[in-house]
Scaffold this active site. Sequence first.
Site, PDB file in Angstrom:
ATOM      1  N   GLU A   1       0.811  -1.221   0.000  1.00 49.12           N
ATOM      2  CA  GLU A   1       0.000   0.000   0.000  1.00 49.12           C
ATOM      3  C   GLU A   1       0.844   1.272   0.000  1.00 49.12           C
ATOM      4  O   GLU A   1       0.542   2.217  -0.710  1.00 49.12           O
ATOM      5  CB  GLU A   1      -0.944   0.021   1.213  1.00 49.12           C
ATOM      6  CG  GLU A   1      -2.157  -0.885   1.091  1.00 49.12           C
ATOM      7  CD  GLU A   1      -1.870  -2.342   1.400  1.00 49.12           C
ATOM      8  OE1 GLU A   1      -0.731  -2.646   1.842  1.00 49.12           O
ATOM      9  OE2 GLU A   1      -2.759  -3.183   1.207  1.00 49.12           O
TER      10      GLU A   1
ATOM     11  N   HIS B   1      -9.961  -5.072  10.879  1.00 51.32           N
ATOM     12  CA  HIS B   1     -10.644  -4.919   9.592  1.00 51.32           C
ATOM     13  C   HIS B   1     -11.965  -4.168   9.717  1.00 51.32           C
ATOM     14  O   HIS B   1     -12.787  -4.221   8.810  1.00 51.32           O
ATOM     15  CB  HIS B   1     -10.913  -6.287   8.956  1.00 51.32           C
ATOM     16  CG  HIS B   1      -9.684  -6.959   8.444  1.00 51.32           C
ATOM     17  ND1 HIS B   1      -8.778  -7.574   9.274  1.00 51.32           N
ATOM     18  CD2 HIS B   1      -9.207  -7.115   7.191  1.00 51.32           C
ATOM     19  CE1 HIS B   1      -7.794  -8.076   8.540  1.00 51.32           C
ATOM     20  NE2 HIS B   1      -8.036  -7.824   7.266  1.00 51.32           N
TER      21      HIS B   1
END
Lengths: 444, 334
Positions: free
Chosen positions: A177, A246
């Site tokens: 990322e 998450h």
Amino acid sequence: MTIEILMPALSPTMEEGTLSKWLVNEGDSISSGDLIAEIETDKATMEVEAVDDGKIGQLLVAEGTEGVKVNTPIALLVDSSELPHATIKKIADKPYLEKEKIPAKPFNNKPISIEANSSLISVREALRNGMAEEMRADKSVFVMGEEVAEYQGAYKVTQGLLDEFGDKRVYDTPITEHGFAGIGIGAAFGNLKPIIEFMTFNFAMQAMDQIINSAAKTLYMSGGQMGCPIVFRGPNGAASRVAAQHSQCYASWYAHCPGLKVISPWSSKDAKGLLKAAIRDPDPVIFLENEVMYGQSFSCPDDEDFLLPIGKANIEKEGNDVTIISFSIMVGKSLEAAEILKDRNINAEVINLRTLRPLDTDTIIESVKKTNRVVTCEEGFPFSGIGAEISALIIEKAFDWLDAPVKRVTGKDVPMPYAANLEKLALPQVDDIVSACVEVCYKD
Amino acid sequence: MKKSTAKKILIETKMNYDLNLLQDMYKKMLLIRRFEEKAGQLYGMGQIGGFCHLYIGQEAVVVGIQSAQIEGDSIVTSYRDHGHMLACDMDPKGVMAELTGRKDGYSKGKGGSMHMFSREKGFFGGHGIVAAQVPIGAGLAFAHKYNGNKNVSITYFGDGAANQGQVYESYNIASLWKLPVVFVIENNKYGMGTSVNRSSAGENLSDRGEAYGIKSEIIDGMDILAVRDAAIRAIDYCRTGKGPYILEMKTYRYRGHSMSDPAKYRTRDEVDKIRKTSDPIENIKSLLNKMGVEEKTLKDIDIDIKSVIAEAAKFAQDSPEPSEDELFTDITIN
């Protein structure tokens, strides 16, 4: 002994799926581990394996059936030594479901009136259409992220883009990322218009330095020379049963920082109109979607130039007694709460913020002047949250118009638990909004 | 071959260089040196605030590489960026005025020493976070490739940055996608106060490209002609679509990491020795002497540069501070 084979849940948010193909016939003997069917979820087409040994007695759901609920029996398995095929046939005479088309689930499961020149489409399709339209219109727009191309998107949002635009416009990245966010920013400095998908915004934490220090601040630090026309998009907030790492709403993190625009759509219309506006915008935009919303359908304009203004909220329902201010998935919950409040003679106004930075202060303040009571509503943590900001804003700009203190409905101040009951407690529910509204209306 | 003979051949080869080119490179290096000396002086006078990282000693790296570039190539570097800007022909007045935080600075006084840019000159900063410029440089290369032009991205970073994860994320993607980017590691031996030996595993920083299939070279970064030759090879490799290239420049900074660094992690002797034996400007100066350039010509160059720098310093001190309205401009475009 007959065993029911049930429709399996194949993703955290899957409630139903399409039985795309049977890989076995009635009468076939199977062993555990054999492939028996292909099932299409909201994310992908998956092969299903048998868990037990036996003979397929009957297929209960026809191939191609959509909207098969999780845990519905889809086939019967018999012990091959026990019963001959003929006997089994009698257990059920006809399939549970004939092949039929069940339309995508509309918001609140209520029929939706489709506006003129619009179609009923899911948030997922609206996002994809928005990207595809902008990519057709502007060759400098491209998509980059994990699994966006060949896999067709981890959540199918980029489905079909590779086929239409090819691998010079749609890029699968490695799982890095920080690196690909930075490459996107460099490309934007080089006058391209990247759409960077984060599989979820939880993973964008790895890229936070690039987003804040490079994308958000460089225009200022360059005295206005270095625009960064980039969109970072992906699901934000809680999905379902995926626990703390998450499930987090990052709205207030990004909204905190000057130099960024932060958008969080609710409906398909929001998704398309705002994503297109974000792609055309010359500034870096954080576009916070919600996984749970992807499969919900709304009326959405077909127009390829349909845009919604960045920085403008929408009043989803007008009311006089209390203003509920929310964004993303909480807009739907706020509308549900407003329905319930009607029975208590409370007529709530529901504001869908749509953009968190720049915040539509005018719409908020006007509403406060009308209702004099406010409940803010978000999935994120309470401390330094969007609700805290709105509350401060109202105190600064409309204190004299308030008849009650502003009340915040938020996620609980805990990392998201995994257990179903605890997760439900941690997330703001419709009842919480109802109670908060009743409280600020002094009707409890 | 005897050592002395080899050296003689080397000097003869160097003497085949175009004299004008050598003189231009000399001028540019000297401009950077004098600029940095002045910046150090203004810092001492309190005219420049915050962090100020000087490039003195490393001039051959950026000037040598710049001599191999073409119009449209992009350059991006860290916060030790004044030399890179001057090498890109950015105006010393605008750079110095940014150092003093004035309205005529390249970022209107809002960026400072570490954050300056010039789209016009292909200079994309000036980045304050160690190694953040590396994926950005790969992204600029991505844009060149996407647009199908023949330009390359020159992405500079130091030995300290070479241990950041995003460097390797960038290597991986740049190699996978054959991005036209030259990664230039300016190895000046110290990441702030920590020597390369104490911070970096493995023999050479450049070796780390091998895992990603990236070609690399180690170059004497104090020898501008070696730098230029390597840059020509590397840039040509990238420009012809073969993918990224790593150049590890062995160089040395004479001053501390920033103006506030007393540099106690190395001895005065170490610095003096390099200054005496391998100074990049002295190197090229002696070559110019050998090629017959008169001492007077070199002196005139020095005088000219000093006046350019004096003018820049004056400009930077005379330029007003940015207007208070500037506080709220350039946050977003619309």
